[in-house]
Motif scaffolding. Structure first.
Motif, mmCIF file in Angstrom:
data_model
loop_
_atom_site.group_PDB
_atom_site.id
_atom_site.type_symbol
_atom_site.label_atom_id
_atom_site.label_comp_id
_atom_site.label_asym_id
_atom_site.label_seq_id
_atom_site.Cartn_x
_atom_site.Cartn_y
_atom_site.Cartn_z
ATOM 1 N N ARG A 19 0.816 -1.143 0.134
ATOM 2 C CA ARG A 19 -0.134 0.086 0.037
ATOM 3 C C ARG A 19 0.796 1.286 -0.009
ATOM 4 O O ARG A 19 1.884 1.222 0.667
ATOM 5 N N ILE A 20 0.340 2.151 -0.709
ATOM 6 C CA ILE A 20 1.146 3.536 -0.816
ATOM 7 C C ILE A 20 0.162 4.595 -0.060
ATOM 8 O O ILE A 20 -0.995 4.535 -0.402
ATOM 9 N N GLY A 21 0.746 5.411 0.705
ATOM 10 C CA GLY A 21 -0.207 6.331 1.315
ATOM 11 C C GLY A 21 0.415 7.823 1.397
ATOM 12 O O GLY A 21 1.645 7.926 1.216
ATOM 13 N N THR A 22 -0.311 8.761 1.592
ATOM 14 C CA THR A 22 0.196 10.186 1.668
ATOM 15 C C THR A 22 -0.466 10.772 2.844
ATOM 16 O O THR A 22 -1.496 10.589 3.243
ATOM 17 N N ASP A 23 0.294 11.710 3.314
ATOM 18 C CA ASP A 23 -0.426 12.640 4.389
ATOM 19 C C ASP A 23 -0.201 14.219 3.946
ATOM 20 O O ASP A 23 0.395 14.343 3.179
ATOM 21 N N VAL A 24 -0.968 15.003 4.887
ATOM 22 C CA VAL A 24 -0.910 16.267 4.737
ATOM 23 C C VAL A 24 0.424 17.116 4.732
ATOM 24 O O VAL A 24 0.505 18.308 4.294
ATOM 25 N N GLU A 25 1.294 16.458 5.397
ATOM 26 C CA GLU A 25 2.731 16.956 5.732
ATOM 27 C C GLU A 25 3.525 16.942 4.498
ATOM 28 O O GLU A 25 4.696 17.074 4.544
ATOM 29 N N HIS A 29 4.199 7.320 2.362
ATOM 30 C CA HIS A 29 4.415 5.983 3.071
ATOM 31 C C HIS A 29 4.185 4.747 2.151
ATOM 32 O O HIS A 29 3.311 4.731 1.293
ATOM 33 N N ILE A 30 5.118 3.696 2.487
ATOM 34 C CA ILE A 30 4.910 2.310 1.752
ATOM 35 C C ILE A 30 4.759 1.375 2.854
ATOM 36 O O ILE A 30 5.742 1.393 3.628
ATOM 37 N N ALA A 31 3.809 0.341 2.778
ATOM 38 C CA ALA A 31 3.748 -0.404 3.564
ATOM 39 C C ALA A 31 3.348 -1.613 3.065
ATOM 40 O O ALA A 31 2.554 -1.843 1.898
ATOM 41 N N VAL A 32 3.560 -2.966 3.562
ATOM 42 C CA VAL A 32 2.903 -4.296 3.299
ATOM 43 C C VAL A 32 1.700 -4.266 3.525
ATOM 44 O O VAL A 32 1.249 -3.844 4.843
#
Length: 64
Positions: A19-25, A29-32
């Motif tokens: 999974r790839i994610g982003t935040d407002v900062e 992020h990359i995670a299993v």
């Protein structure tokens, strides 16, 4: 840390789901999938460079 907006899991053959994610900062992020609490965090620009380099074949030697 800000809340992370995760994309749907990207799954290759077998059970390899990431999974790839982003935040407002401005972090990426990359995670299993299922282990998002154990993630790698860097800038969105670093994630963009990583994806481009992988698509360009710069990590192909790791698959031999």
């Amino acid at each position: 840390m800000s809340d992370i907006t995760w994309e749907d899991p990207f799954c290759g053959e077998g059970n390899n789901c990431f999974r790839i994610g982003t935040d407002v900062e401005g972090n990426a992020h990359i995670a299993v999938h299922g282990q998002e609490e154990h993630r790698v965090t860097d800038s969105i620009d670093a994630l963009r460079t990583l994806i481009r380099d992988i698509k360009a074949g710069k990590a192909d030697h790791l698959l031999d």
